[in-house]
Design an enzyme around this catalytic site. Structure first.
Site, PDB file in Angstrom:
ATOM      1  N   CYS A  83       0.910  -1.321   0.021  1.00 61.24           N
ATOM      2  CA  CYS A  83      -0.025  -0.034  -0.101  1.00 61.24           C
ATOM      3  C   CYS A  83       0.954   1.173   0.103  1.00 61.24           C
ATOM      4  CB  CYS A  83      -1.007  -0.016   1.039  1.00 61.24           C
ATOM      5  SG  CYS A  83      -2.349   0.976   0.498  1.00 61.24           S
ATOM      6  N   HIS A 175      -3.474  -5.274   1.753  1.00 51.48           N
ATOM      7  CA  HIS A 175      -2.559  -5.619   2.791  1.00 51.48           C
ATOM      8  C   HIS A 175      -2.538  -7.252   3.266  1.00 51.48           C
ATOM      9  CE1 HIS A 175      -2.220  -1.715   4.529  1.00 51.48           C
ATOM     10  NE2 HIS A 175      -3.123  -1.342   3.587  1.00 51.48           N
ATOM     11  N   GLU A 177      -0.728  -8.540   5.241  1.00 51.08           N
ATOM     12  CA  GLU A 177      -0.494  -8.837   6.889  1.00 51.08           C
ATOM     13  C   GLU A 177      -1.722  -8.865   7.656  1.00 51.08           C
ATOM     14  OE1 GLU A 177      -0.068  -6.295   5.109  1.00 51.08           O
ATOM     15  OE2 GLU A 177      -0.419  -4.512   6.166  1.00 51.08           O
TER      16      GLU A 177
HETATM   17  N1  GLN Z   1      -3.620   6.255   1.281  1.00 50.69           N
HETATM   18  C1  GLN Z   1      -2.153   5.946   2.006  1.00 50.69           C
HETATM   19  C2  GLN Z   1      -1.212   6.893   0.983  1.00 50.69           C
HETATM   20  O1  GLN Z   1      -1.401   7.683   0.017  1.00 50.69           O
HETATM   21  C3  GLN Z   1      -2.071   4.516   1.752  1.00 50.69           C
HETATM   22  C4  GLN Z   1      -2.941   3.816   2.392  1.00 50.69           C
HETATM   23  C5  GLN Z   1      -2.471   2.553   3.169  1.00 50.69           C
HETATM   24  O2  GLN Z   1      -1.172   2.423   3.204  1.00 50.69           O
HETATM   25  N2  GLN Z   1      -3.215   1.869   3.536  1.00 50.69           N
HETATM   26  O3  GLN Z   1       0.098   6.971   1.472  1.00 50.69           O
END
Ligand code: GLN
Length: 194
Positions: A83, A175, A177
């Site tokens: 992410c 995610h 994890e």
């Molecule tokens: N929206 C976050 C970003 O732009 C990422 C979200 C996340 O890691 N769950 O950094």
């Protein structure tokens, strides 16, 4: 589990690093939280967790962590970004554009599912890793809008690439994890054993 490599580092500046550590613990894989650039010398691979990419970027420029991670990949150490971690690794970031490590030839759009879809759990597939569907948790997730020629798509969800790999760099927009499914972490660990 450890076939002679150093422990796996989990970047612990901000975000859900503790859940990655918990997953590695469950698998029985030695790991170490990395808070400073100098600690990269003690680990064989690095997981960059989800969180806020902008917050992590501030730390990167102040503490020299960005350059240290680039050097780490250059010498052939595997890195796995989830992410926000995937956003940090990308070559191009949209919505808005921001600094990045540029280690993975993708264009990634932040918060791309829209504000109303804060988080969701979906079924995706990673056919090269496992034949059953994979539960995927998305939290204010980005969407990979472009995948470079040398990038392999290992996972998809709703037709979109969500798990990609370029050499030693692996990235997921979801995610792994946060579920019981160990597939993606085990795959990353296998990259350290090569
Ligand atoms: N929206 C976050 C970003 O732009 C990422 C979200 C996340 O890691 N769950 O950094």
């Amino acid at each position: 589990m450890n076939n002679g490599h150093k422990p796996i580092g989990v970047l612990a500046i901000q975000g859900d690093f503790a859940m990655h550590a918990k997953m590695l613990e469950r698998i029985g894989e030695p790991h170490k939280l990395v808070k400073q650039a100098s600690e990269l010398a003690e680990v064989g691979g690095l997981i960059m967790p989800g969180g806020e990419s902008t917050t992590m970027l501030k730390f990167f420029s102040k503490e020299g962590m960005g350059k240290a991670i680039r050097d780490f990949v250059t010498v052939g150490r595997p890195v796995f970004g989830t992410c926000a971690g995937a956003i940090l690794l990308a070559k191009e970031v949209l919505n808005p554009t921001q600094e990045k490590l540029g280690l993975l030839d993708i264009t990634i759009e932040r918060n791309a599912y829209g504000r109303q879809v804060d988080s969701s759990v979906r079924q995706g597939e990673c056919p090269e890793l496992v034949s059953r569907p994979v539960e995927m948790v998305f939290i204010r997730a980005p969407i990979i809008r472009r995948v470079g020629e040398s990038v392999r798509v290992l996972g998809r969800c709703d037709g979109l690439p969500v798990l990609v790999e370029q050499g030693d760099v692996l990235a997921a927009t979801f995610h792994p994890e946060l579920t019981e499914d160990e597939t993606v972490h085990r795959y990353f660990i296998s990259k350290l054993n090569h």
